[in-house]
Scaffold this motif. Structure first.
Motif, PDB file in Angstrom:
ATOM      1  N   GLN A 168      -1.563   8.347   7.694  1.00  0.00           N
ATOM      2  CA  GLN A 168      -0.705   7.808   6.636  1.00  0.00           C
ATOM      3  C   GLN A 168      -1.171   6.431   6.199  1.00  0.00           C
ATOM      4  N   GLU A 224       9.099  19.186  -5.404  1.00  0.00           N
ATOM      5  CA  GLU A 224       8.244  19.529  -4.268  1.00  0.00           C
ATOM      6  C   GLU A 224       8.992  19.512  -2.938  1.00  0.00           C
ATOM      7  N   LEU A 236       0.665   4.228  -2.794  1.00  0.00           N
ATOM      8  CA  LEU A 236       0.558   5.653  -2.476  1.00  0.00           C
ATOM      9  C   LEU A 236       1.598   6.451  -3.250  1.00  0.00           C
ATOM     10  N   LYS A 237       2.813   5.916  -3.275  1.00  0.00           N
ATOM     11  CA  LYS A 237       3.884   6.573  -4.011  1.00  0.00           C
ATOM     12  C   LYS A 237       3.494   6.739  -5.484  1.00  0.00           C
ATOM     13  N   GLU A 263      14.807   7.382  -3.023  1.00  0.00           N
ATOM     14  CA  GLU A 263      13.474   6.851  -3.280  1.00  0.00           C
ATOM     15  C   GLU A 263      13.427   5.360  -2.954  1.00  0.00           C
ATOM     16  N   SER A 308      -2.551   5.356   2.513  1.00  0.00           N
ATOM     17  CA  SER A 308      -1.913   4.399   1.617  1.00  0.00           C
ATOM     18  C   SER A 308      -2.842   3.228   1.338  1.00  0.00           C
ATOM     19  N   ARG A 362       0.901   9.327  -6.142  1.00  0.00           N
ATOM     20  CA  ARG A 362       1.457  10.678  -6.081  1.00  0.00           C
ATOM     21  C   ARG A 362       2.219  11.001  -7.349  1.00  0.00           C
ATOM     22  N   SER A 406       0.828  -1.202   0.000  1.00  0.00           N
ATOM     23  CA  SER A 406       0.000   0.000   0.000  1.00  0.00           C
ATOM     24  C   SER A 406       0.864   1.254   0.000  1.00  0.00           C
ATOM     25  N   LYS A 407       2.052   1.167   0.621  1.00  0.00           N
ATOM     26  CA  LYS A 407       2.960   2.316   0.540  1.00  0.00           C
ATOM     27  C   LYS A 407       3.390   2.570  -0.904  1.00  0.00           C
ATOM     28  N   ARG A 413       6.808  12.986   3.951  1.00  0.00           N
ATOM     29  CA  ARG A 413       6.409  11.819   3.170  1.00  0.00           C
ATOM     30  C   ARG A 413       7.600  11.201   2.456  1.00  0.00           C
ATOM     31  N   ASP A 414       7.379  10.013   1.890  1.00  0.00           N
ATOM     32  CA  ASP A 414       8.479   9.335   1.212  1.00  0.00           C
ATOM     33  C   ASP A 414       8.914  10.155   0.015  1.00  0.00           C
ATOM     34  N   PHE A 415      10.219  10.287  -0.092  1.00  0.00           N
ATOM     35  CA  PHE A 415      10.766  11.037  -1.205  1.00  0.00           C
ATOM     36  C   PHE A 415      10.632  10.235  -2.497  1.00  0.00           C
ATOM     37  N   THR A 416      10.275  10.898  -3.599  1.00  0.00           N
ATOM     38  CA  THR A 416      10.326  10.229  -4.909  1.00  0.00           C
ATOM     39  C   THR A 416      11.004  11.148  -5.897  1.00  0.00           C
ATOM     40  N   VAL A 426      10.398  11.703  -9.073  1.00  0.00           N
ATOM     41  CA  VAL A 426       9.541  12.498  -9.957  1.00  0.00           C
ATOM     42  C   VAL A 426       9.080  13.776  -9.263  1.00  0.00           C
ATOM     43  N   GLU A 427       8.878  13.674  -7.969  1.00  0.00           N
ATOM     44  CA  GLU A 427       8.356  14.843  -7.257  1.00  0.00           C
ATOM     45  C   GLU A 427       9.442  15.694  -6.641  1.00  0.00           C
ATOM     46  N   ARG A 475      12.160   9.390   4.233  1.00  0.00           N
ATOM     47  CA  ARG A 475      11.063  10.346   4.423  1.00  0.00           C
ATOM     48  C   ARG A 475      11.648  11.748   4.571  1.00  0.00           C
ATOM     49  N   THR A 515       1.687  13.978 -10.155  1.00  0.00           N
ATOM     50  CA  THR A 515       2.713  14.942 -10.550  1.00  0.00           C
ATOM     51  C   THR A 515       2.824  15.007 -12.066  1.00  0.00           C
ATOM     52  N   SER A 573      13.163   4.583   0.622  1.00  0.00           N
ATOM     53  CA  SER A 573      12.011   5.197   1.287  1.00  0.00           C
ATOM     54  C   SER A 573      12.436   6.193   2.357  1.00  0.00           C
TER      55      SER A 573
END
Lengths: 650, 650
Positions: free
Chosen positions: B633, B110, A641-642, B87, B637, A645, A637-638, B101-104, B106-107, B92, A649, B90
């Motif tokens: 959270q 932000e 969520l990623k 990413e 998720s 998001r 589920s994490k 939140r978890d870093f990604t 693509v984002e 945060r 974006t 995970s």
């Protein structure tokens, strides 16, 4: 979009008032003298759309039966509505591939054919939840017809109606076919394994868990039973060893149960229920607001208020009640001593204090139970599981004083082990047998006579009261529907609130067996004998003597786990105390000084308590596979969520 | 798709070997006599693409410096690679709106501007994790150049190289600018609050948590310090009250710390780390397989093997070591008694057993520490936090026997409270001061002399060894790069493994203060005085006397929480014991029989232990806001997962 279409169809259905009415899940029985306006309002609320604060359920009025005057409604829901509710409530189901996951309407084909997906207890739970969740809107300040019954925004309407006795009863209807099949496998098959899965499907998780515990605990009693027989055969100096094994076994058993419990909760899909995070109870009192977790509109009340009430009022009051009960016990012993001391007193009078004490306990218990319910309600806990936990804790503390303190007094103040043994034997053999009879058969007998009485009464009084004149705008069930008589019959049965009394019985028995195992080693045998009967008599009671209990979703035995664990700890202390007092043990080391002798048992006790702690750490609270499966779910589920998001974006 | 493009760019970068090289995160120092083939292989692995089992990191060789012969490489990574790793792991982070939140990748916009998102400790952690995660492929059976060093599939190559001494050192490089700023705020500002956030950013969570604990604990010591002074002023009969407050305060403090800890873990984004579910440690020994949780390829080894090893071998061996240490202590007391008993023995010889015992403890500790490390490694725990927990548990048990048993012997067998007091005073005042000096300054002094020695040695031996002839195919750093000298300088510093020794110091001190609080009330004062110094001396030590420690992500104090809590429980027992033995207390009730008198304190002890349990239940392990935030959270998720499934079905 898909849901909108479904709703439209549903509304068409309600307005077209076609003849088909699915199984009745809930019966509403209004009080005889209720204002018709209030009834109309409630029924409207149940049927109307969510945007008007309704529940979108189906309702049928029960046609009048000669001699019966109460206003009864049957509540049901379309299959589609049930599916939507199941999704909303995050019911976890096995899909066709066998993996557990949250049910969703769009994927329903993956879970099997539409009508089989949800068990009857789940359907009943969903309908009842929806019913209880009809809440007063901002402009609804009072119940129509009762301007003096004020409502606050967000109050559960059904809870208010029950509270002010407008609704006399709200109960689920039995499903007689399923019940007959279940009964055959359960209380009629004395030596077969209980059909746990069917129990859960019919009665819900809370009751299934009780029977799981009862079965598990009865198996566990075999160890002290065997030890007890061995103890009787061997020299009394060996009891220390048996006693230690016994006490440690109780701890191991409780730790294993915790593990078993989380396994069940996982399979049942209730393990994720965080006790403070799920749906608020119907009686939860708070201002409507956006929930921090789900973002839905739900009643909100800061948690510190509850805690303040608990610490400043409830806990001191409960303490005082316990102390009072303790003094009542002391008083009964004191009076008995006085009587035995005075030469003029006739012998039969010696029993009077005990009998008076027993009667007083019974009365105090009744009063205290209402008091504890009131207090817990007033504390305003958010969720049902919190409410249950705090209610059970209050009740168990008081019951502990009533059930065990007099035995401790005999054991440690009188130090009269023969008296203690005879008391324990009476309690374990006679009281338990009476209890079993009382639970399973008495309600049936009473109910038979009370229904006769009621019929007589009604025949006399039916002229005084008449069916409300302005008819409620709801279609009636067809007059030959078998549910009409069934509803009348079951409305006269007693209401089974929760397995509290059943757990309490086991709690007290657990205490007799383990707290006093070194004094009365036969206890475990009698307990096993009783429990074998208890399993079937409780089953019979639930199937035949009571209204269908409301299904409750639980993830563990809640406060009972802690209560039984406390008994385990206490059993270490009492058994070390008995060994210390035992003359047989004393003869092992006649030269030790009193202080040295006491030191020996204090050390033993500490070692055992430390071992308990080690066991607690060494036995995990979830089996490996459950931990892995939960971690996998969380990971997935994490990831979802990623992904969500990231897609946003883009 | 975006990632592929990035990888291509990265590979172009590696092949074009342009001059830009970002900050060095890790230094690899190979052993002097290492085969050049092995070096080439390792460096190739570090640079090559993931699909060939590589880590895609950047490497530069350090150019030779006159007099220095070791082969040193600088490892770094492009910013883009770091983002990808963040990413994957995970990490945060707070986004620009302030929510965690978890870093990604693509984002990333932000979360702020590209280079500021990750702290230096996070970058170092990610690079090191990637380095340690280079694992032997199926066809790599041995390290090139060392046919006798066998590899198994999935073994961490860097761990193997360190284990067989091919890699002499792997350590992160200090960032001197940041360090200077940090030091000014930290060890040079004696009376200011510690700059916790900067500490975490530079040293990572594990070390930041230690300093948080040290600060928190020092504040908590103010209560026993004040009580201690009051106790000195008042009549000795009142010590019981102070003692009870003291003992309960220790429990409250530990429960509050648990709460504080989860708050920190939430803010740091480490709270979700399930100790058994995260990444396997580099030394984890298992066959490569698909992970049940993440679905990635990771070494797998069934958990029951570890447990079997623990229960059948490790626990019995650790027990035996503890018993041995206990007997050594008894022996030293026995010898001392014998000496004091014999009339011919000169007085100065009385001290010999104590000195011999102290020396023996030191030796035993050294041996035991290696033994415990070896055992824990052999148990093959999957994650670093499991490994740490089991290692610390083993070590603490042994240290407990060494540090406290002799004091208990003096207290309860000799019952010589004056001797106990003087021992405690010595330990708290002199030993702690020496310790502080030893920790912070001694390494600096030693290192100064050892580097001098090394230079002398090298001057003599540099002709015997030559730089490997066939050059490694890696670009060199430009000769004027300041990192070259920095790397050489820091390679001579000691390696700081983890805050184990620092926690141990606090653990022993906590024991002195709370276990013996009724005998030596001044303990808390000396502890506070020491800790105020300790905070700054530990800070100085970390900044100046050691290599930069490796950043570790932790969510709590792990085994230490349990160790301190055990001391709290034990302090209830010991303090009740001291009150029982105290002649001042005895004079309060001179008529009580020895057994009654003991009973009184046994009861007191049980009440206090029960209170501890109540406190444990009453103080939640997470503050309300953390629980709500976590629930939100989890809810989000879960919803995302549902949505994802629904979209798939569509």
């Amino acid at each position: 979009m898909a849901l909108d279409g479904v709703r439209k169809r549903l509304n068409q259905r309600i307005s077209s008032q076609d003849d088909y009415f699915p199984s009745t899940y809930i019966i509403l029985q209004f009080a005889n003298n209720v204002h018709i306006e209030a009834v109309q309002w409630v029924i409207f609320k149940i049927q109307s759309e969510r945007k008007y604060g309704g529940a979108e359920l189906l309702v049928r009025k029960q046609p009048g039966v000669p001699g019966e005057t109460s206003l009864i409604f049957h509540v049901s829901a379309t299959n589609q509505k049930l599916m939507e509710l199941a999704e909303e409530q995050s019911i976890r189901k096995k899909d066709l591939k066998g993996s557990l996951r949250d049910f969703t309407v769009v994927e329903q084909s993956e879970f099997g054919s539409c009508s089989d997906i949800l068990s009857t207890s789940e359907k009943e739970f969903l309908v009842r939840h929806e019913l209880e969740n009809i809440r007063a809107l901002e402009n609804e300040k009072a119940i129509p017809g009762y301007p003096r019954i004020r409502l606050y925004e967000g109050q559960s309407i059904s809870a208010a109606c029950v509270h002010y006795n407008l609704l006399q009863q709200v109960f689920p209807l039995h499903d007689e076919d399923v019940l007959r099949k279940l009964g055959r496998k359960w209380y009629l098959s004395l030596f077969k394994k209980q059909p746990f899965e069917e129990i859960r499907e019919y009665f819900g998780e809370s009751i299934a868990l009780y029977f799981q515990f009862l079965g598990y605990y009865t198996y566990a009693l075999v160890v002290p039973m065997v030890l007890g027989f061995l103890q009787l055969c061997l020299a009394p100096e060996n009891i220390a060893l048996f006693c230690i094994i016994n006490v440690l076994w109780a701890s191991v058993f409780m730790e294993l149960w915790r593990m078993k419990c989380s396994e069940l909760a996982f399979v049942w899909g209730t393990i994720g229920m965080a006790s403070s995070m799920d749906e608020p109870r119907p009686n939860y009192n708070g201002v409507m607001g956006v929930d921090h977790v789900t973002g839905r509109l739900q009643p909100q009340c800061p948690r510190w208020k509850t805690q303040l009430k608990m610490y400043t009022v409830s806990i001191p009051l409960v303490m005082m009640c316990m102390i009072l009960a303790f003094f009542v016990m002391l008083l009964s012993f004191w009076v008995e001593e006085q009587l035995r001391g005075s030469p003029d007193c006739p012998h039969w009078l010696y029993l009077a204090p005990s009998i008076a004490y027993a009667a007083l306990i019974y009365l105090m218990n009744m009063v205290y139970r209402r008091f504890a319910n009131y207090l817990t309600e007033w504390e305003n806990h958010r969720t049902q599981s919190q409410f249950d936990r705090h209610r059970v804790t209050k009740l168990v503390l008081f019951e502990f004083v009533n059930n065990f303190m007099s035995l401790f007094y005999i054991a440690f103040i009188y130090q009269d082990m023969d008296m203690l043994r005879s008391q324990l034997a009476t309690l374990l053999i006679i009281s338990q047998a009476i209890n079993n009879f009382q639970e399973a058969l008495l309600p049936l007998i009473l109910q038979y006579y009370s229904s006769k009485m009621a019929q007589l009464k009604k025949r006399n009084s039916s002229k005084k009261w008449q069916m409300p004149t302005s008819p409620v705008d709801v279609q009636e069930l067809s007059a030959d529907d078998p549910r009409i008589l069934q509803a009348l019959r079951e409305s006269r049965l007693d209401f089974y609130e929760d397995p509290y009394d059943d757990y309490l019985e086991l709690f007290v028995q657990f205490g007799y067996v383990f707290l006093f195992s070194s004094v009365y080693p036969m206890a475990a045998f009698w307990a096993v004998a009783n429990n074998l009967l208890e399993i079937r008599s409780d089953a019979f009671k639930l199937c035949c003597s009571y209204q269908r209990p409301m299904a409750r979703r639980v993830k563990d035995t809640g406060a009972w786990q802690r209560a039984f664990q406390s008994l385990c700890t206490l059993s270490v202390i009492t058994n070390c105390g008995f060994l210390y007092l035992s003359p047989a043990m004393r003869s092992v080391a006649p030269d030790a000084s009193p202080a040295e002798w006491m030191m020996l048992f204090v050390c033993l006790e500490h070692v055992l308590l430390a071992l308990r702690q080690v066991l607690h750490y060494a036995i995990p609270d979830k089996p490996e596979w459950v931990r892995l499966a939960l971690a996998r779910q969380q990971y997935q589920s994490k990831q979802a969520l990623k992904k969500q998001r990231i897609e946003k974006t883009k």
